[in-house]
Enzyme design. Structure first.
Site, mmCIF file in Angstrom:
data_model
loop_
_atom_site.group_PDB
_atom_site.id
_atom_site.type_symbol
_atom_site.label_atom_id
_atom_site.label_comp_id
_atom_site.label_asym_id
_atom_site.label_seq_id
_atom_site.Cartn_x
_atom_site.Cartn_y
_atom_site.Cartn_z
ATOM 1 N N LYS A 14 -67.068 -17.006 -73.260
ATOM 2 C CA LYS A 14 -66.169 -18.136 -73.009
ATOM 3 C C LYS A 14 -66.761 -19.442 -73.553
ATOM 4 O O LYS A 14 -66.065 -20.212 -74.202
ATOM 5 C CB LYS A 14 -65.884 -18.276 -71.504
ATOM 6 C CG LYS A 14 -65.256 -17.024 -70.886
ATOM 7 C CD LYS A 14 -64.854 -17.252 -69.424
ATOM 8 C CE LYS A 14 -66.018 -17.509 -68.502
ATOM 9 N NZ LYS A 14 -66.882 -16.315 -68.286
ATOM 10 N N ARG A 89 -61.771 -19.260 -60.552
ATOM 11 C CA ARG A 89 -62.488 -18.002 -60.343
ATOM 12 C C ARG A 89 -62.057 -17.294 -59.068
ATOM 13 O O ARG A 89 -62.570 -16.203 -58.784
ATOM 14 C CB ARG A 89 -63.974 -18.287 -60.260
ATOM 15 C CG ARG A 89 -64.767 -18.004 -61.532
ATOM 16 C CD ARG A 89 -66.187 -18.479 -61.307
ATOM 17 N NE ARG A 89 -67.170 -17.758 -62.049
ATOM 18 C CZ ARG A 89 -67.756 -18.224 -63.152
ATOM 19 N NH1 ARG A 89 -67.400 -19.364 -63.680
ATOM 20 N NH2 ARG A 89 -68.706 -17.521 -63.726
ATOM 21 N N ARG A 146 -73.499 -11.334 -60.226
ATOM 22 C CA ARG A 146 -72.424 -12.154 -60.814
ATOM 23 C C ARG A 146 -71.276 -11.280 -61.295
ATOM 24 O O ARG A 146 -70.096 -11.623 -61.136
ATOM 25 C CB ARG A 146 -72.983 -12.992 -61.964
ATOM 26 C CG ARG A 146 -73.746 -14.207 -61.443
ATOM 27 C CD ARG A 146 -74.773 -14.706 -62.431
ATOM 28 N NE ARG A 146 -74.205 -15.154 -63.675
ATOM 29 C CZ ARG A 146 -74.886 -15.225 -64.825
ATOM 30 N NH1 ARG A 146 -76.158 -14.869 -64.862
ATOM 31 N NH2 ARG A 146 -74.299 -15.662 -65.905
#
Ligand code: ADP
Length: 191
Positions: A14, A89, A146
């Site tokens: 990203k 998110r 993560r």
């Protein structure tokens, strides 16, 4: 305004792809990861709070991130549009973002979702950790945490925007240039 979410798991590219996209389209880059790291560097109360979560590979609480995004958007009132990178998110962040954009009379135009396999993600993140100085990229346990947060909480973002037919999947493996070419095609068709 043209507002784009660049979506994908940690390590999907990203940040790398954002650079080309903002340069080509005159968009304002809004990376919550970068904003949080700036807060940590400047040792602000927000940064100190966020650091514990980031070091553990966990998401920073929604209200912290949403407040930071609101401030950033208000600090750029003349932006032609935003490229959201690493935000939203969670579903709560999606709802908050839609409300912020609605207040400004605009909306998300498209969510471009980069697809990269898990093995490749871990390889890229460890590779970045060797040179970037990012402590969350050097420890495989934190990287796996993560990726788990992504599966547990962040994939819901694609589900949220899919209900408005805003999600387009783009293959995130290959050369940086070939991935950018695919992203550009989708952007040019909509901007
Ligand atoms: P990556 O996508 O490679 O994990 P980022 O720079 O986007 O990197 O994010 C680094 C860390 O910052 C995340 O692991 C998380 O702790 C925190 N973070 C970034 N953006 C958000 C967000 N929108 N909500 C909650 N936490 C976030």
């Amino acid at each position: 305004m043209f507002n784009l979410i660049l979506f994908g798991p940690p390590g999907s590219g990203k940040g790398t792809q954002s650079e080309n996209i903002i340069a080509a389209n005159g968009l304002q880059h809004l990376s919550t990861g970068n904003l949080l790291r700036n807060e940590i560097t400047n040792q602000t109360p927000l940064g100190l709070k966020a650091k514990t979560f980031m070091d553990a590979g966990q998401l920073v609480p929604d209200e912290v991130v949403i407040g930071m995004v609101d401030n950033f958007m208000n600090a750029h009132p003349r932006a032609n549009g935003f490229l959201f990178d690493g935000f939203p998110r969670t579903t709560a962040q999606c709802i908050a973002l839609d409300a912020l954009l609605q207040q400004k009379g605009t909306e998300i135009n498209v969510v471009l979702a980069l697809e990269v396999g898990e093995q490749e993600l871990v390889k890229r993140l460890l590779g970045r950790g060797a040179t970037s100085g990012r402590s969350d990229d050097t420890n495989e346990t934190v990287i796996r945490a993560r990726i788990k947060e992504y599966h547990d909480k962040t994939t819901a973002v694609a589900t949220y925007y899919a209900q408005f037919n805003k999600v387009v999947n783009v293959k995130g493996e290959g050369t940086v240039e070939s991935i950018y070419a695919n992203l550009k095609k989708e952007i040019d068709a909509r901007i």
